[in-house]
Design an enzyme around this catalytic site. Structure first.
Site, PDB file in Angstrom:
ATOM      1  N   GLN A  17     -10.217  -2.961  -8.159  1.00 31.47           N
ATOM      2  CA  GLN A  17      -8.772  -3.142  -8.017  1.00 31.47           C
ATOM      3  C   GLN A  17      -8.304  -3.351  -6.580  1.00 31.47           C
ATOM      4  O   GLN A  17      -7.363  -4.094  -6.338  1.00 31.47           O
ATOM      5  CB  GLN A  17      -8.059  -1.929  -8.619  1.00 31.47           C
TER       6      GLN A  17
ATOM      7  N   GLU B 290       0.366  -5.531  -4.683  1.00 30.51           N
ATOM      8  CA  GLU B 290       0.416  -4.711  -3.474  1.00 30.51           C
ATOM      9  C   GLU B 290       0.294  -5.546  -2.203  1.00 30.51           C
ATOM     10  O   GLU B 290       0.046  -5.017  -1.127  1.00 30.51           O
ATOM     11  CB  GLU B 290      -0.650  -3.621  -3.539  1.00 30.51           C
TER      12      GLU B 290
ATOM     13  N   ASP C 142     -10.927   0.888  -4.120  1.00 31.09           N
ATOM     14  CA  ASP C 142     -10.372   1.600  -5.278  1.00 31.09           C
ATOM     15  C   ASP C 142     -10.884   0.851  -6.496  1.00 31.09           C
ATOM     16  O   ASP C 142     -10.417  -0.241  -6.803  1.00 31.09           O
ATOM     17  CB  ASP C 142      -8.840   1.616  -5.254  1.00 31.09           C
TER      18      ASP C 142
ATOM     19  N   GLU D  39     -12.377   5.221  -4.234  1.00 34.22           N
ATOM     20  CA  GLU D  39     -11.421   5.893  -5.118  1.00 34.22           C
ATOM     21  C   GLU D  39     -11.732   5.547  -6.571  1.00 34.22           C
ATOM     22  O   GLU D  39     -12.085   4.405  -6.874  1.00 34.22           O
ATOM     23  CB  GLU D  39     -10.013   5.425  -4.741  1.00 34.22           C
TER      24      GLU D  39
ATOM     25  N   ASP E  49      -8.049   9.819  -8.169  1.00 32.90           N
ATOM     26  CA  ASP E  49      -6.660   9.414  -8.427  1.00 32.90           C
ATOM     27  C   ASP E  49      -6.355   9.667  -9.900  1.00 32.90           C
ATOM     28  O   ASP E  49      -5.782  10.690 -10.268  1.00 32.90           O
ATOM     29  CB  ASP E  49      -6.477   7.947  -8.041  1.00 32.90           C
TER      30      ASP E  49
ATOM     31  N   LYS F  45       0.076  11.154  -5.202  1.00 32.74           N
ATOM     32  CA  LYS F  45       1.175  10.295  -5.647  1.00 32.74           C
ATOM     33  C   LYS F  45       2.271  11.181  -6.219  1.00 32.74           C
ATOM     34  O   LYS F  45       2.062  11.847  -7.238  1.00 32.74           O
ATOM     35  CB  LYS F  45       0.690   9.322  -6.723  1.00 32.74           C
TER      36      LYS F  45
ATOM     37  N   ARG G 296       2.657   3.517  -5.132  1.00 33.20           N
ATOM     38  CA  ARG G 296       2.281   2.998  -6.447  1.00 33.20           C
ATOM     39  C   ARG G 296       2.395   1.474  -6.391  1.00 33.20           C
ATOM     40  O   ARG G 296       3.031   0.923  -5.507  1.00 33.20           O
ATOM     41  CB  ARG G 296       3.201   3.526  -7.556  1.00 33.20           C
ATOM     42  N   SER G 297       1.809   0.819  -7.382  1.00 27.78           N
ATOM     43  CA  SER G 297       1.888  -0.649  -7.378  1.00 27.78           C
ATOM     44  C   SER G 297       3.316  -1.129  -7.626  1.00 27.78           C
ATOM     45  O   SER G 297       3.711  -2.194  -7.163  1.00 27.78           O
ATOM     46  CB  SER G 297       0.927  -1.248  -8.395  1.00 27.78           C
TER      47      SER G 297
ATOM     48  N   LYS H 210      -2.276   5.186   1.965  1.00 27.06           N
ATOM     49  CA  LYS H 210      -2.511   3.937   1.235  1.00 27.06           C
ATOM     50  C   LYS H 210      -1.159   3.391   0.854  1.00 27.06           C
ATOM     51  O   LYS H 210      -0.465   3.989   0.041  1.00 27.06           O
ATOM     52  CB  LYS H 210      -3.278   4.255  -0.054  1.00 27.06           C
TER      53      LYS H 210
END
Length: 429
Positions: free
Chosen positions: A167, A209, A246, A289, A316, A341, A370-371, A392
């Protein structure tokens, strides 16, 4: 001592064009704190519940009017007259009012927006920068550090419409002397990567992102393109700049197998752990991640035993910013780091508790966006105020990502000589 005199919720849009929740907390001296809740695409199954309306006639069912109504009704009634500086009392009261394990009644998006807005109002009332107020709430007054940015410059998986399975492919400017230098390094690499991809005849459109999202031959091909961009930018890979992944492995895990459809490969847990180990031997990858599925704790143990001494292994989807799950992971020796998060757990207090638990156990804590983001830059202050050491928050384009970097630049300027940037020392190995 100021008091809360009004709370307002509203529906706004996130960076994907989906509704999210914004809250204002108004104090009796005219101060207003505002905050927005973010939203994820690849989500852990044990995250706190993001309350959506499900009404297909509005926003394809993704409206958040129920969450907004909970802010404007029961949450407002609960918190009127309360002290905004007593964060723990505010958050506990909302959690108690909700009464569910995963905030399903009021919605984690509703509770979080109010929690963060209250913190912002309190910081203004106390005449403190938000990061300083967060440090006080964290029990670490005056203990700040500038985070190493993990900059996601190639997007795959759920964050892009391409054939890349992993990702996020990130660069970390660990050799920089300051945060601003590190940000500049990452930006230069980002622009050189665009040229590298263009020279190969590849697409340079960006994903959720802000990273590039081309079709590539393999995950290793993505790493190779980044390595070339680092070199062209004039930096030394492994010294000035390191790499991070990730995997978001839960997204390609099915029936006990890790299926890399982009490469036509399939692995069991041990095989995929070996695949990742191989990547760390060929490239200076110092952080991975969600290398395995959130439910594959046996696989996580294998991966931790194989490379956990040298590589930061971040949970995560595995830990979802939840102290109960993190505690179990620590006891079992699973991973060595937690991704933080806000909206996975749904309040500032619980977020700080997760960071504190991780640090006490010798785990690192990586503050994350977050995305689905907004212009809200609270995570920048969270990273500095908890001295987490790593953040991040996406690539070097899209204002929903850059707003966090710009806030960190402002904080660095405010802190002056106290703006410590530890670089490589923030990581294992």
């Amino acid at each position: 001592m100021a008091k809360i005199v009004d709370i307002k919720g509203r529906e706004v849009l996130d960076s994907r064009g989906n509704p999210t929740v914004e809250a204002d907390v108004l104090l009796d001296n005219g101060i207003i704190g505002s905050a927005c809740a973010p939203s994820g695409a690849s989500t852990g199954s044990r995250e706190a519940l993001e309350l959506r309306d499900g009404d297909k006639s509005r926003y394809l069912g993704k409206g958040v009017l129920k969450a907004v109504a909970n802010i404007n009704g029961p949450i407002r009634d609960l918190l009127l007259g309360k002290d905004p500086a007593d964060q723990k009392a505010l958050d506990r009261a909302m959690i108690e009012l909700d009464g569910t394990e995963n905030k399903a009644k009021l919605g984690a998006n509703a509770i979080l927006a109010v929690s963060l807005a209250a913190a912002k109002a309190a910081a203004q009332d106390l005449d403190l920068p938000l990061y300083a107020h967060i440090a006080n709430l964290n029990g670490t007054p005056g203990q700040y550090s500038m985070p190493v940015p993990m900059m996601n410059i190639i997007n795959g998986g759920e964050h892009a419409d391409n054939n890349v399975d992993i990702q996020e492919f990130m660069v970390q400017p660990v050799g920089a002397k300051t945060f601003s230098d590190g940000l500049r390094m990452g930006t230069e690499i980002f622009h050189h990567l665009k040229a590298v991809l263009k020279a190969r005849g590849l697409n340079t459109a960006v994903g959720d992102e802000g990273g590039f999202a081309p079709n590539l031959a393999s995950n290793e091909d993505a790493l190779g393109a980044i390595a070339e961009a680092v070199e062209k930018a004039g930096y030394k890979l492994g010294t000035d700049v390191t790499l991070a992944l990730d995997c978001a492995a839960s997204e390609f895990y099915e029936d006990g197998k890790y299926n890399l459809s982009g490469e036509g490969k399939s692995f069991d847990a041990e095989g995929f752990a070996d695949y990742l180990k191989g990547l760390t031997e060929r490239f200076p990858i110092i952080s991975i991640e969600d290398g395995l599925d959130e439910s594959d704790w046996a696989g996580w143990k294998i991966l931790t035993d194989k490379i956990g001494e040298k590589v930061q292994l971040v949970g995560d989807d595995l830990f979802v910013t939840n102290t109960k799950i993190l505690k179990e992971g620590i006891e079992k020796g699973i991973g060595n780091s937690i991704l933080i998060k806000f909206n996975q757990i749904g309040s500032l207090t619980e977020t700080l508790e997760a960071i504190q638990m991780a640090k006490a156990a010798g785990y690192t804590a990586v503050i994350s966006h977050r995305s689905g983001e907004t212009e809200d830059s609270t995570i920048a202050d969270l990273a500095v105020g908890t001295a987490a050491g790593q953040i991040k928050t996406g690539s070097l384009c899209r204002s929903d990502r850059v707003s966090k970097y710009n806030q960190l630049l402002r904080i660095e300027e405010q802190l002056g000589a106290k703006a410590v940037y530890r670089g490589r020392a923030e990581f294992r190995g």
